[in-house]
Scaffold this active site. Structure first.
Site, PDB file in Angstrom:
ATOM      1  CB  THR A   1      -2.383 -27.341 -83.785  1.00 10.96           C
ATOM      2  OG1 THR A   1      -2.236 -28.581 -83.129  1.00 10.96           O
ATOM      3  CG2 THR A   1      -2.199 -26.208 -82.799  1.00 10.96           C
TER       4      THR A   1
ATOM      5  NE  ARG B   1       1.813 -35.975 -77.832  1.00 10.82           N
ATOM      6  CZ  ARG B   1       1.584 -34.934 -78.618  1.00 10.82           C
ATOM      7  NH1 ARG B   1       0.439 -34.307 -78.579  1.00 10.82           N
ATOM      8  NH2 ARG B   1       2.498 -34.525 -79.465  1.00 10.82           N
TER       9      ARG B   1
ATOM     10  N   GLY C   1       1.209 -32.488 -75.652  1.00 11.80           N
ATOM     11  CA  GLY C   1       2.122 -31.988 -76.690  1.00 11.80           C
ATOM     12  C   GLY C   1       2.686 -30.624 -76.340  1.00 11.80           C
TER      13      GLY C   1
HETATM   14  N1  ASP Z   1       1.587 -29.709 -81.998  1.00 10.55           N
HETATM   15  C1  ASP Z   1       0.436 -30.503 -81.756  1.00 10.55           C
HETATM   16  C2  ASP Z   1       0.801 -31.591 -80.786  1.00 10.55           C
HETATM   17  O1  ASP Z   1       1.859 -32.160 -80.896  1.00 10.55           O
HETATM   18  C3  ASP Z   1      -0.141 -31.118 -82.971  1.00 10.55           C
HETATM   19  C4  ASP Z   1      -0.457 -30.145 -84.076  1.00 10.55           C
HETATM   20  O2  ASP Z   1       0.234 -29.161 -84.236  1.00 10.55           O
HETATM   21  O3  ASP Z   1      -1.423 -30.382 -84.809  1.00 10.55           O
HETATM   22  O4  ASP Z   1       0.001 -31.915 -79.948  1.00 10.55           O
END
Ligand code: ASP
Length: 350
Positions: free
Chosen positions: A216, A244, A246
């Site tokens: 991310t 889903r 996040g």
């Molecule tokens: N926090 C992000 C998620 O759970 C993933 C990431 O940080 O790469 O969707």
């Protein structure tokens, strides 16, 4: 004698505590940067031994390119909103990160993107979840904030809104990268083996999550007017399914900004960041407990998140231009730049 010793230790402890309090007070009241910017490109099991020299150079160069774009905007008197948008867009357009082009794949072999943005001056915010054809999800999140009555839009509705607002729409294949596709196949194969082996009791993507690299991207900026903005953009987690969502598009978890305290962008295992309200908790600890940015980020990531079993990290920046990188994983792609043009670009824990 005993009495003397007792008094001496009491004085030492009191002095130690009060000097700690003084330094927190100073950090909370003294401006250290007129403007500043901090970014991340994901946290996770990022180990030197698994990274080629070329890849490391590539990551560092992209982080530097991105942060310099935002830094120049701030230096020229531009807004923190503009700096966050343009900086994140550089990373969204790079296949190196799990955001925009380079986003990870869902179980159904599609890409579903999430993003959010918050303006620390007005506490206004915008977010999108599960978009499949908008080139820049962070731009869309900002549009949701500025051009709609809502904070969060999802799926088809978010795409329709993007079209109406004239944002660039791309074919979903734009987000395809071979690398991410192969990661999905590896996770699916591993999960299948585990499921067979564990008599179908194991969680379907448990196997790889602990070793996953969360790519991310996020950015927090403080402009010369004292306004803090924060944004986060992601493809989510590999092999996600059932729509889903996040933490990245959740205000208070993945992103938070408040001119009175700080701005935060998170990366990591989203479910834990949602349950911990990571980004807001950092701001709240500063507001209610008068903690410094460093103390608040450290407590939330190293104590609270870790105790819950969550992995990941944050980049954060306070109203005085103090900056903090905090993560409990092996590495986090990260960079910061202050008003003296001092640049920090790092990947591993030190
Ligand atoms: N926090 C992000 C998620 O759970 C993933 C990431 O940080 O790469 O969707």
């Amino acid at each position: 004698m005993k009495k003397l010793l007792f008094i001496a230790s009491f004085l030492i402890i009191s002095f130690g505590c009060s000097s700690e309090k003084t330094s927190t007070k100073q950090e909370n009241s003294k401006k250290v940067n007129d403007f500043a910017i901090i970014i991340h490109g994901g946290a996770g099991t990022i180990l030197k031994k698994n990274m080629s020299d070329e890849k490391e150079v590539e990551y560092k160069a992209k982080l530097e390119e991105a942060i310099k774009v935002g830094h120049t905007i701030l230096k020229n008197g531009g807004t923190s909103t503009e700096a966050v948008l343009k900086t994140i867009q550089i990373m969204e357009e790079s296949p190196l990160f799990n955001a925009g082009k380079g986003a990870v794949f869902t179980h159904e072999e599609t890409n579903e993107l999430d993003a959010s943005f918050m303006d620390g001056k007005t506490l206004n915010a915008g977010a999108v979840a599960g978009v499949t054809n908008v080139k820049s999800p962070i731009e869309l999140a900002i549009k949701v904030m500025t051009d709609s009555d809502h904070v969060m839009l999802s799926g088809k509705g978010a795409s329709t809104f993007a079209k109406e607002k004239g944002l660039e729409i791309v074919d979903p294949s734009y987000f395809y990268t071979e690398n991410r596709f192969q990661s999905l196949q590896r996770i699916k194969n591993r999960a299948k083996t585990q499921l067979d082996h564990d008599d179908k009791k194991a969680a379907f993507y448990d196997a790889d999550i602990k070793n996953a690299k969360f790519g991310t991207v996020g950015c927090v900026a403080l402009d010369k007017e004292g306004n803090i903005a924060a944004g986060t953009s992601t493809g989510g987690m590999t092999n996600k399914r059932w729509g889903r969502i996040g933490d990245a598009p959740i205000i208070g978890s993945g992103t938070y900004a408040n001119n009175q305290t700080c701005g935060v962008s998170s990366t990591g295992w989203g479910e834990y960041f949602i349950r911990s309200q990571v980004a807001y908790d950092i701001s709240a600890q500063m507001e209610y407990l008068q903690k410094s940015l460093k103390e608040a980020t450290k407590d939330v990531i190293q104590n609270k998140l870790t105790q819950l079993g969550g992995t990941g990290g944050v980049v954060a920046l306070d109203k005085n231009g103090n900056m903090s990188f905090e993560f409990n994983t092996a590495g986090m792609y990260r960079a910061s730049m202050n008003d003296k043009d001092e640049l920090v670009v790092k990947i591993y824990k030190e």
